[in-house]
Design a protein around this motif. Structure first.
Motif, PDB file in Angstrom:
ATOM      1  N   GLY A  43       0.805  -1.219   0.000  1.00 14.80           N
ATOM      2  CA  GLY A  43       0.000   0.000   0.000  1.00 14.80           C
ATOM      3  C   GLY A  43       0.831   1.259   0.000  1.00 14.80           C
ATOM      4  O   GLY A  43       0.292   2.367   0.113  1.00 14.80           O
ATOM      5  N   SER A  47       3.220  -0.082  -6.803  1.00 15.61           N
ATOM      6  CA  SER A  47       2.579  -0.431  -8.084  1.00 15.61           C
ATOM      7  C   SER A  47       2.088   0.813  -8.811  1.00 15.61           C
ATOM      8  O   SER A  47       2.183   0.912 -10.041  1.00 15.61           O
ATOM      9  CB  SER A  47       1.404  -1.380  -7.852  1.00 15.61           C
ATOM     10  N   THR A  48       1.563   1.755  -8.042  1.00 16.33           N
ATOM     11  CA  THR A  48       1.107   3.006  -8.647  1.00 16.33           C
ATOM     12  C   THR A  48       2.256   3.684  -9.384  1.00 16.33           C
ATOM     13  O   THR A  48       2.093   4.157 -10.522  1.00 16.33           O
ATOM     14  CB  THR A  48       0.542   3.935  -7.566  1.00 16.33           C
TER      15      THR A  48
HETATM   16  N1  LIG Z   1      -7.447   2.534  -8.439  1.00 19.27           N
HETATM   17  C1  LIG Z   1      -7.317   2.856  -7.162  1.00 19.27           C
HETATM   18  N2  LIG Z   1      -8.333   3.452  -6.531  1.00 19.27           N
HETATM   19  C2  LIG Z   1      -8.237   3.811  -5.256  1.00 19.27           C
HETATM   20  N3  LIG Z   1      -7.151   3.629  -4.512  1.00 19.27           N
HETATM   21  C3  LIG Z   1      -6.088   3.042  -5.080  1.00 19.27           C
HETATM   22  C4  LIG Z   1      -6.124   2.623  -6.440  1.00 19.27           C
HETATM   23  N4  LIG Z   1      -4.922   2.063  -6.753  1.00 19.27           N
HETATM   24  C5  LIG Z   1      -4.185   2.146  -5.626  1.00 19.27           C
HETATM   25  N5  LIG Z   1      -4.882   2.729  -4.650  1.00 19.27           N
HETATM   26  C6  LIG Z   1      -4.404   3.018  -3.300  1.00 19.27           C
HETATM   27  O1  LIG Z   1      -3.151   3.647  -3.427  1.00 19.27           O
HETATM   28  C7  LIG Z   1      -2.278   3.189  -2.454  1.00 19.27           C
HETATM   29  C8  LIG Z   1      -1.044   2.607  -3.108  1.00 19.27           C
HETATM   30  O2  LIG Z   1      -1.397   1.426  -3.785  1.00 19.27           O
HETATM   31  P1  LIG Z   1      -0.326   0.513  -4.544  1.00 19.27           P
HETATM   32  O3  LIG Z   1       0.467   1.379  -5.421  1.00 19.27           O
HETATM   33  O4  LIG Z   1      -1.062  -0.601  -5.192  1.00 19.27           O
HETATM   34  O5  LIG Z   1       0.572  -0.048  -3.357  1.00 19.27           O
HETATM   35  P2  LIG Z   1       1.667  -1.203  -3.367  1.00 19.27           P
HETATM   36  O6  LIG Z   1       1.830  -1.668  -4.756  1.00 19.27           O
HETATM   37  O7  LIG Z   1       2.861  -0.553  -2.824  1.00 19.27           O
HETATM   38  O8  LIG Z   1       1.133  -2.261  -2.471  1.00 19.27           O
HETATM   39  C9  LIG Z   1      -3.024   2.159  -1.640  1.00 19.27           C
HETATM   40  O9  LIG Z   1      -3.514   2.792  -0.478  1.00 19.27           O
HETATM   41  C10 LIG Z   1      -4.134   1.752  -2.519  1.00 19.27           C
HETATM   42  O10 LIG Z   1      -5.268   1.400  -1.738  1.00 19.27           O
END
Ligand SMILES: Nc1ncnc2c1ncn2[C@@H]1O[C@H](COP(=O)(O)OP(=O)(O)O)[C@@H](O)[C@H]1O
Ligand SMILES: [Mg+2]
Lengths: 234, 402
Positions: A43, A47-48
């Motif tokens: 989180g 990935s974002t």
């Molecule tokens: N499409 C989305 N809509 C809402 N929240 C998102 C979305 N994608 C990611 N998030 C939120 O953004 C944050 C970062 O997510 P992410 O990049 O997937 O983390 P990681 O890959 O480090 O586990 C998290 O709190 C996640 O819940």
């Protein structure tokens, strides 16, 4: 020279009333040929960040220069072209098309790019050989082991000879030994000059990289290339 | 992406989900088959009627008493009173027209036949020797009514094949004495079976000289006058001359109607074509239903393959490429369905023809073209929405669906 230059990147998600700052104030520069591991708790925005780098997502603020070109302002079709030619993706869950053979999966990016079938066949054959998959060309994904599937996925990600290879937890669905094989394969590609960015929460894999980026709550907490950063002290 | 690759990709995608694919192909096939079979029936009916009319005899011109053309063909009309009667003399006068090859008067009514110990109701047709050739009938036994003065009739009769069968069975009828109403007549011939024509089943009719029929029914009037023109080109001439001559004979009154087989035929032809088109329209509704099914199947495909769509985008597919791939798949489902349905429809029409050999059940060309085009059209039309939905999917979201 930097292949990737991020400045002031913000990415905000709205979930009903709550606002999630997935990325805040991100400034990163990555040079061509670097081997970077993005680490951090679940989180934290890894990935974002990778999706932004791969032009699958757009930042809400900030600029992203890929190979010296501002790519955030490109049209969707232009971005697709950049993804096609300059970026390779490797996913945790492989994302092979189940009805296509290994060879067809590897050839998919070339097919989408409109490369003639004859040239495709020849390049696919070479790639399968390079990745030790020539015996598996006509196998469908469900006839392949996890390691073989990820190798097909890597062959597919690199068939267009991208500048940057992005891997999101590429060993997440593999056992230790197979995971190590996959990491070695990726490192080999990096040694041949491809910029490699791996998201992982496995410290063993993370420390193998030349450079570590530590994410926390959407912020870059630590960058091993900038040891003097404030987070480094903690 | 190259067009050939788009097609191959779409084909493999369709083949990858056999149940889904065969279901929508089947729906489309049923729609097209319905159009083909139903229009075959409709057009078959049209051809059947046209053939029946042609069987009336060639170059036929029919004179009816009364002004309007709505006289119809019911023998019951013989009993209705009309402004001015059409008489045997009128009919005989028409024999002098140079454009008329043959003329036959026709008086009609119902009576009772009593023969071989059996009694039954029959339609009586009073006519003359010329009737046989005008209607192109053939004799099974004996000969037709003899040539004679129309106002005086010999006590003879010719019966249809069904009457012969019902009354005499296997016994020869020719030479037998029968009672028709209060007349005693001798059977001189039996007609070959011809079936329906001019509103009566000729096989169940008893033919007598027109004079006999008129005295039997105690009337002067004719039901019809049948005229055979010398050639097809002279049909119009006959029509004109007949109208003129009868007008003169009836004191300047235009109180008869002249119809030609062509006119009647054209009316039926038009009517049955309209009917066929209507039936095709109804069947086309099933094509619209099939189109909606294709849409649903494609929507399911988009949902099922969301992760794949995300992947394609990650691999550099443009929105248009993804749209094209899904459109191609919808088009393929429709095309295969349409071709299968066409085959099924042709087979259905073939079965119909085997079951009813007299019924020429062939689908008209326009129906086939319309059915195939509608199938493809609806398939593509209903494919647009799912394809656009696929193209618009957010790649990050799509990739997370696994
Ligand atoms: N499409 C989305 N809509 C809402 N929240 C998102 C979305 N994608 C990611 N998030 C939120 O953004 C944050 C970062 O997510 P992410 O990049 O997937 O983390 P990681 O890959 O480090 O586990 C998290 O709190 C996640 O819940
Ligand atoms: Mg993640």
């Amino acid at each position: 020279m930097s292949v990737i230059q991020l400045a002031g990147i913000e990415r905000v998600f709205h979930l009903g009333d709550s606002v999630v700052h997935a990325l805040t104030g991100l400034d990163v520069a990555i040079d061509a040929g670097e081997y970077v591991a993005i680490m951090g708790p679940s989180g934290s925005g890894k990935s974002t960040l990778l999706n932004l780098l791969g032009l699958l997502d757009r930042p809400d603020a900030g600029s992203y220069q890929l190979e010296g070109r501002d790519v955030t302002t490109l049209s969707p079709d232009e971005q697709a072209a950049v993804r096609s030619r300059r970026i390779g993706f490797v996913f945790q869950s492989f994302h092979l098309v189940p009805r296509l053979t290994a060879a067809e999966n590897v050839g998919l990016p070339m097919m989408l790019a409109g490369i003639p079938a004859a040239e495709r066949a020849q390049r696919v054959q070479q790639a399968l050989k390079d990745f030790g998959l020539d015996q598996r060309a006509d196998h469908r994904p469900d006839q392949l082991s996890g390691g073989q599937r990820q190798r097909v996925a890597i062959a597919r990600a690199t068939i267009m000879q991208p500048a940057v290879l992005l891997a999101d937890e590429p060993t997440g669905n593999l056992d230790r030994a197979t995971g190590d094989d996959v990491i070695h394969l990726l490192e080999e590609l990096n040694q041949r000059g491809m910029t490699l960015i791996i998201v992982t929460h496995d410290p063993k894999i993370g420390t193998r990289a030349k450079r570590q980026l530590l994410m926390e709550d959407g912020e870059l907490r630590h960058d091993s290339a900038r040891a003097a950063s404030p987070a480094a002290a903690t | 992406m190259r067009n050939a690759d788009v097609l191959r990709f779409a084909r493999d995608a369709a083949a990858g989900y056999p149940l889904r694919t065969s279901l929508s192909v089947l729906a489309m096939a049923i729609g097209v088959a319905a159009v083909v079979v139903l229009t075959s029936l409709g057009d078959g009916a049209r051809r059947y009627v046209v053939e029946q009319f042609s069987a009336l005899g060639s170059n036929l011109v029919i004179v009816l008493p009364g002004r309007s053309a709505t006289g119809g063909f019911s023998p019951a009309n013989a009993l209705t009173t009309t402004p001015r009667d059409l008489t045997v003399d009128d009919a005989f006068a028409l024999t002098r027209l140079p454009s008329a090859r043959r003329v036959a008067p026709l008086a009609a009514g119902n009576s009772e036949i009593n023969a071989n110990g059996r009694l039954r109701e029959v339609v009586v047709a009073g006519t003359a020797s010329t009737y046989l050739d005008i209607r192109s009938f053939k004799m099974a036994q004996g000969h037709f009514l003899p040539e004679a003065d129309w106002s005086r009739g010999a006590p003879v009769a010719v019966i249809g094949s069904k009457l012969q069968e019902e009354i005499f069975g296997n016994r020869p009828a020719v030479g037998e004495l029968i009672r028709l109403g209060d007349r005693r007549l001798r059977i001189v011939g039996v007609l070959k079976s011809v079936g329906q024509g001019l509103g009566m089943n000729t096989d169940e009719v008893i033919f007598v000289p027109v004079g006999v029929a008129q005295s039997l029914f105690n009337t002067n009037t004719l039901f019809r006058v049948l005229i055979e023109a010398r050639s097809r080109d002279e049909i119009e001439v006959v029509k004109r001359e007949v109208a003129a001559m009868l007008k003169a004979r009836h004191g300047g009154e235009e109180d008869i109607t002249v119809i030609t087989q062509d006119a009647v035929l054209a009316t039926f032809d038009k009517l049955l074509r309209a009917l066929t088109a209507a039936v095709a329209g109804i069947a086309a509704i099933s094509l619209a239903v099939a189109g909606i099914l294709v849409m649903n199947v494609m929507l399911v495909a988009v949902t099922q393959r969301t992760a794949e769509i995300g992947l394609l985008k990650a691999l550099g597919a443009r929105a248009a490429t993804i749209r094209n791939a899904f459109m191609a798949e919808a088009a393929m489902l429709s095309l295969v369905g349409a071709i299968t349905g066409y085959g099924l429809g042709l087979f259905g029409a073939f079965v119909l023809r085997q079951m009813y050999p007299v019924f020429p059940a062939y689908p008209p060309d326009w129906a086939v073209i319309a059915a195939l085009a509608t199938a493809l059209g609806t398939g593509m039309l209903f494919g647009i929405m799912p394809a656009r939905r696929a193209a618009r999917l957010d790649p990050v979201q799509a990739l997370m669906k696994h």
